[in-house]
Design a protein around this motif. Structure first.
Motif, PDB file in Angstrom:
ATOM      1  N   ILE A  83      -8.484   4.505  -0.123  1.00  0.00           N
ATOM      2  CA  ILE A  83      -7.876   3.317   0.487  1.00  0.00           C
ATOM      3  C   ILE A  83      -8.470   3.135   1.880  1.00  0.00           C
ATOM      4  CG2 ILE A  83      -5.729   2.360   1.416  1.00  0.00           C
ATOM      5  CD1 ILE A  83      -4.265   3.851  -0.867  1.00  0.00           C
ATOM      6  N   ILE A  84      -8.945   1.936   2.186  1.00  0.00           N
ATOM      7  CA  ILE A  84      -9.442   1.613   3.524  1.00  0.00           C
ATOM      8  C   ILE A  84      -8.639   0.432   4.052  1.00  0.00           C
ATOM      9  CG2 ILE A  84     -11.431   1.066   4.966  1.00  0.00           C
ATOM     10  CD1 ILE A  84     -13.256   2.042   2.740  1.00  0.00           C
ATOM     11  N   ASP A  85      -7.780   0.704   5.044  1.00  0.00           N
ATOM     12  CA  ASP A  85      -6.954  -0.351   5.645  1.00  0.00           C
ATOM     13  C   ASP A  85      -7.700  -0.984   6.822  1.00  0.00           C
ATOM     14  OD1 ASP A  85      -4.724  -1.949   5.845  1.00  0.00           O
ATOM     15  OD2 ASP A  85      -3.583  -0.539   7.072  1.00  0.00           O
ATOM     16  N   GLU A  86      -7.260  -2.188   7.218  1.00  0.00           N
ATOM     17  CA  GLU A  86      -7.898  -2.963   8.300  1.00  0.00           C
ATOM     18  C   GLU A  86      -9.404  -3.071   8.048  1.00  0.00           C
ATOM     19  OE1 GLU A  86      -6.379  -4.723  10.309  1.00  0.00           O
ATOM     20  OE2 GLU A  86      -4.429  -3.843  10.763  1.00  0.00           O
ATOM     21  N   ILE A  87      -9.746  -3.481   6.830  1.00  0.00           N
ATOM     22  CA  ILE A  87     -11.142  -3.587   6.415  1.00  0.00           C
ATOM     23  C   ILE A  87     -11.900  -4.617   7.251  1.00  0.00           C
ATOM     24  CG2 ILE A  87     -10.657  -5.329   4.633  1.00  0.00           C
ATOM     25  CD1 ILE A  87     -13.180  -2.418   4.301  1.00  0.00           C
ATOM     26  N   LEU A 136       0.828  -1.207   0.000  1.00  0.00           N
ATOM     27  CA  LEU A 136       0.000   0.000   0.000  1.00  0.00           C
ATOM     28  C   LEU A 136       0.864   1.258   0.000  1.00  0.00           C
ATOM     29  CD1 LEU A 136      -3.000  -0.592   2.447  1.00  0.00           C
ATOM     30  CD2 LEU A 136      -3.050  -0.387  -0.038  1.00  0.00           C
ATOM     31  N   ASN A 137       1.897   1.266   0.830  1.00  0.00           N
ATOM     32  CA  ASN A 137       2.773   2.446   0.898  1.00  0.00           C
ATOM     33  C   ASN A 137       3.472   2.706  -0.427  1.00  0.00           C
ATOM     34  OD1 ASN A 137       2.213   3.319   3.501  1.00  0.00           O
ATOM     35  ND2 ASN A 137       3.717   1.961   4.437  1.00  0.00           N
ATOM     36  N   LYS A 138       3.848   1.640  -1.135  1.00  0.00           N
ATOM     37  CA  LYS A 138       4.466   1.818  -2.460  1.00  0.00           C
ATOM     38  C   LYS A 138       3.456   2.422  -3.436  1.00  0.00           C
ATOM     39  CE  LYS A 138       7.579  -0.643  -4.389  1.00  0.00           C
ATOM     40  NZ  LYS A 138       8.380  -1.701  -5.054  1.00  0.00           N
ATOM     41  N   PHE A 139       2.208   1.976  -3.365  1.00  0.00           N
ATOM     42  CA  PHE A 139       1.153   2.510  -4.233  1.00  0.00           C
ATOM     43  C   PHE A 139       0.878   3.976  -3.899  1.00  0.00           C
ATOM     44  CE2 PHE A 139      -3.594   2.682  -5.187  1.00  0.00           C
ATOM     45  CZ  PHE A 139      -3.410   2.881  -6.551  1.00  0.00           C
ATOM     46  N   ILE A 140       0.820   4.292  -2.611  1.00  0.00           N
ATOM     47  CA  ILE A 140       0.567   5.671  -2.181  1.00  0.00           C
ATOM     48  C   ILE A 140       1.695   6.593  -2.648  1.00  0.00           C
ATOM     49  CG2 ILE A 140       0.369   7.202  -0.162  1.00  0.00           C
ATOM     50  CD1 ILE A 140      -0.967   4.700   1.246  1.00  0.00           C
ATOM     51  N   ALA A 141       2.947   6.134  -2.513  1.00  0.00           N
ATOM     52  CA  ALA A 141       4.097   6.930  -2.960  1.00  0.00           C
ATOM     53  C   ALA A 141       4.034   7.174  -4.468  1.00  0.00           C
ATOM     54  CB  ALA A 141       5.393   6.209  -2.590  1.00  0.00           C
ATOM     55  N   TYR A 142       3.609   6.171  -5.210  1.00  0.00           N
ATOM     56  CA  TYR A 142       3.463   6.284  -6.669  1.00  0.00           C
ATOM     57  C   TYR A 142       2.392   7.331  -7.017  1.00  0.00           C
ATOM     58  CZ  TYR A 142       1.609   4.820 -11.278  1.00  0.00           C
ATOM     59  OH  TYR A 142       1.126   4.784 -12.566  1.00  0.00           O
ATOM     60  N   LEU A 143       1.270   7.299  -6.313  1.00  0.00           N
ATOM     61  CA  LEU A 143       0.195   8.259  -6.559  1.00  0.00           C
ATOM     62  C   LEU A 143       0.646   9.680  -6.216  1.00  0.00           C
ATOM     63  CD1 LEU A 143      -2.851   6.270  -5.101  1.00  0.00           C
ATOM     64  CD2 LEU A 143      -2.275   6.596  -7.524  1.00  0.00           C
ATOM     65  N   GLU A 144       1.333   9.831  -5.097  1.00  0.00           N
ATOM     66  CA  GLU A 144       1.803  11.161  -4.693  1.00  0.00           C
ATOM     67  C   GLU A 144       2.824  11.705  -5.687  1.00  0.00           C
ATOM     68  OE1 GLU A 144       3.147  10.553  -0.696  1.00  0.00           O
ATOM     69  OE2 GLU A 144       1.147  10.901   0.155  1.00  0.00           O
ATOM     70  N   GLU A 145       3.672  10.827  -6.196  1.00  0.00           N
ATOM     71  CA  GLU A 145       4.671  11.240  -7.195  1.00  0.00           C
ATOM     72  C   GLU A 145       3.978  11.805  -8.435  1.00  0.00           C
ATOM     73  OE1 GLU A 145       8.225   9.244  -9.942  1.00  0.00           O
ATOM     74  OE2 GLU A 145       6.998   7.990  -8.625  1.00  0.00           O
ATOM     75  N   HIS A 146       2.848  11.192  -8.808  1.00  0.00           N
ATOM     76  CA  HIS A 146       2.105  11.632  -9.998  1.00  0.00           C
ATOM     77  C   HIS A 146       0.995  12.619  -9.648  1.00  0.00           C
ATOM     78  CE1 HIS A 146       4.037   8.970 -12.925  1.00  0.00           C
ATOM     79  NE2 HIS A 146       4.104   8.083 -11.948  1.00  0.00           N
ATOM     80  N   ARG A 147       1.001  13.102  -8.404  1.00  0.00           N
ATOM     81  CA  ARG A 147       0.071  14.140  -7.935  1.00  0.00           C
ATOM     82  C   ARG A 147      -1.391  13.742  -8.095  1.00  0.00           C
ATOM     83  NH1 ARG A 147       2.344  19.859 -10.051  1.00  0.00           N
ATOM     84  NH2 ARG A 147       0.917  20.577  -8.438  1.00  0.00           N
TER      85      ARG A 147
END
Length: 570
Positions: free
Chosen positions: A99-103, A30-41
């Motif tokens: 994103i919803i963690d601990e679903i 998830l953190n890798k996906f979030i970092a990717y999204l933030e990189e692409h704004r």
């Protein structure tokens, strides 16, 4: 499924349920996906089902983010009221990925309510208002808490209408990172499959006599056990106790239910040397819900505990506010207390999401299937376990969760075969652009620079000052910033000192509060008692609080002092 394939499916914009056993790397992916999204704004909302889980993702609770709060259902009138909240519609409208963690700990009913809100506010009948939704978690963890006796079929999120509508691709991670290939990993897999060997039972029973090099965290199934251990450990420490009572205001019936939902004690007794856990997020002060530390002193001016965290930072733990607000932001119930609890022992329930080097646990009073699995899966290795006891239910898991898990594995295998990473990568750019992001390297660089400049140049107080300039109400600022009202009121005090050009009149407390604080302040100054004065010669906040017979919250006294100073009446 490996992490890279799951990440490719996420980047392609698919709705996803990211799951797998404890330590399989769900949070890492998830953190890798979030970092990717933030990189692409790309605007993304990172949420979780509980406060402690949210801290692991640097996010907020889904209840707060979506506006559903503690409601059990939403009427059309409720939805219309939520749609009038500018701060709520603003962040929902700009968000494209949720994103919803601990679903596993989100009730089926609550997921349906989130779906309702997003459809209504976005005016889009597609699932979740057309957002990409990512559920993450493991249904072998503890199920949602419900107010009435319900079967798990009526509680689990995967049984909701919203889940069926979203139809997430199942990405079941199979790599092991926390336990690696060791005996504890084998034990956990046996528990998940409910094929527990006599050898496993023997290994767990032998752990009772295991020597552990570091002091283990004690995990118990019942709050009463945890409270007993914490009180015993506190009693062993020599020295005087300091007691902090919660301040409560509002509807009594609503308050009783609210207090039961909190993990904050109404009566907190501390000493120097007490092991404690923070129970609130406060980014300004640098602590999170779940941060552990030791009380090293008490503030000489205001008596608040000073806590040293594991990284040696010292933080003054001042009261924070927990509240329930109506749709206009008006507080219906408020509960103010120092945001700490004793932490020599914690419940299994509160340990979810943690990774522990060592733990001592007693599972002999396990009362819910899955508690034993959650407790054991907090550890990295079996060598870090001291198991004092277990009962028949300790190694059992919920039967519906077990059946669902088998189906999730099958669906994940099918998805793994169906989706090719090269084919998925062809959708990356389209998804970024459709989600409001950019693939332009210069724009991405600008985003990084802007973020860096914002972090370097703007303090938290300055960000609050901008919202004040925009004439946002206190309730709106609290939600926008994700801080307590006490923190925002402290910001107002700082703004009054450093930015006198800003008009703060909209945040002035009622005149009866101003008058009461002024009168008591003058009375204490006239008495001139040394015990009432801080080292700076000013009246202590605690002295004012006592003289006002504890009728006002500390944060309101502080704010009144700010405006009395602005009026030159102090």
């Amino acid at each position: 499924m490996f992490q890279e394939k799951a990440l490719s499916i996420l980047k392609a914009g698919k709705n996803v349920f990211l799951t797998g056993s404890a330590g399989a790397g769900k949070t890492y992916t998830l953190n890798k996906f979030i970092a990717y999204l933030e990189e692409h704004r790309v605007p993304v909302a990172v949420t979780a089902s509980t406060g402690i889980a949210a801290t692991h993702m640097s996010g907020t609770t889904i209840h707060s983010w979506s506006g559903i709060g503690i409601k059990d259902s939403l009427s059309h009138a409720d939805l219309r009221a939520l749609a009038t909240k500018k701060y709520l519609t603003k962040h929902i409208d700009k968000t494209h990925i949720l994103i919803i963690d601990e679903i596993s700990m989100l009730h089926r009913r609550q997921l349906d309510m989130v779906n309702q809100v997003l459809k209504f506010i976005k005016k889009d009948a597609r699932p979740f208002g057309g957002m990409q939704v990512v559920f993450a978690g493991d249904f072998f963890q503890l199920p949602p808490i419900s107010k009435t006796q319900e079967s798990n079929r009526d509680k689990f999120a995967f049984m909701s209408k919203a889940w069926l509508e979203a139809s997430p691709i199942i990405c079941y991670l199979t790599e092991q990172h926390r336990q690696s290939k060791n005996s504890l990993n084998d034990i956990l897999n046996e528990i998940r499959s409910q094929e527990i060997s006599p050898f496993t039972v023997d290994m767990l029973q032998e752990a009772k006599y295991q020597d552990i090099a570091i002091e283990p965290t004690k995990l118990y199934t019942h709050n009463a056990d945890v409270d007993s251990i914490n009180n015993e450990e506190l009693a062993k420490i020599e020295g005087e106790t300091e007691t902090f009572f919660a301040e409560k205001k509002g509807n009594q019936k609503m308050m009783d239910a609210f207090v039961k939902s909190l993990i904050v004690p109404e009566k907190l007794v501390l000493k120097k040397g007490a092991k404690v856990m923070f129970l609130k997020n406060n980014h300004d002060k640098g602590f999170m819900n779940g941060s552990l530390g030791v009380v090293v002193d008490f503030d000489k001016d205001e008596d608040w505990p000073i806590v040293q965290l594991s990284d040696k930072r010292k933080i003054k733990a001042e009261p924070e506010l927990w509240s329930i607000n109506d749709e206009k932001g008006k507080m219906l119930v408020q509960f103010e207390q120092v945001p700490l609890r004793l932490a020599w022992a914690i419940t299994v329930h509160k340990s979810q999401g943690m990774t522990l080097e060592a733990a001592e646990m007693d599972l002999s009073r396990t009362f819910e299937r899955g508690q034993g699995y959650v407790a054991l899966s907090r550890l990295k290795e079996l060598e870090g376990l001291r198991l004092l006891g277990m009962n028949r239910m300790s190694l059992e898991v919920n039967s519906l969760a077990a059946k669902a898990d088998l189906r999730f594995q099958q669906l994940s295998d099918e998805a793994d075969r169906e989706w090719d990473e090269e084919d998925l990568s062809a959708h990356y750019e389209q998804h970024i652009l459709r989600s409001g992001g950019t693939t332009d390297p210069s724009e991405m660089a600008k985003g990084k620079d802007k973020k860096r400049q914002k972090l370097q140049k703007k303090s938290s107080v300055e960000i609050t000052s901008e919202l004040i300039r925009d004439k946002m109400s206190l309730a709106e600022i609290v939600v926008e910033r994700g801080y307590s009202s006490a923190t925002i009121k402290a910001h107002i005090g700082k703004i009054a000192e450093d930015m006198p050009e800003i008009d703060l009149s909209g945040y002035r407390p009622p005149e009866q509060i101003i008058s009461a604080v002024k009168s008591v302040h003058q009375e204490l100054m006239n008495k001139g008692r040394k015990a009432d004065l801080g080292t700076d010669g000013k009246i202590k906040l605690s002295a004012l609080h006592s003289a006002l017979k504890k009728q006002l919250l500390y944060e309101d006294i502080k704010l009144a002092l700010v405006f009395l100073t602005l009026d030159n009446k102090l």
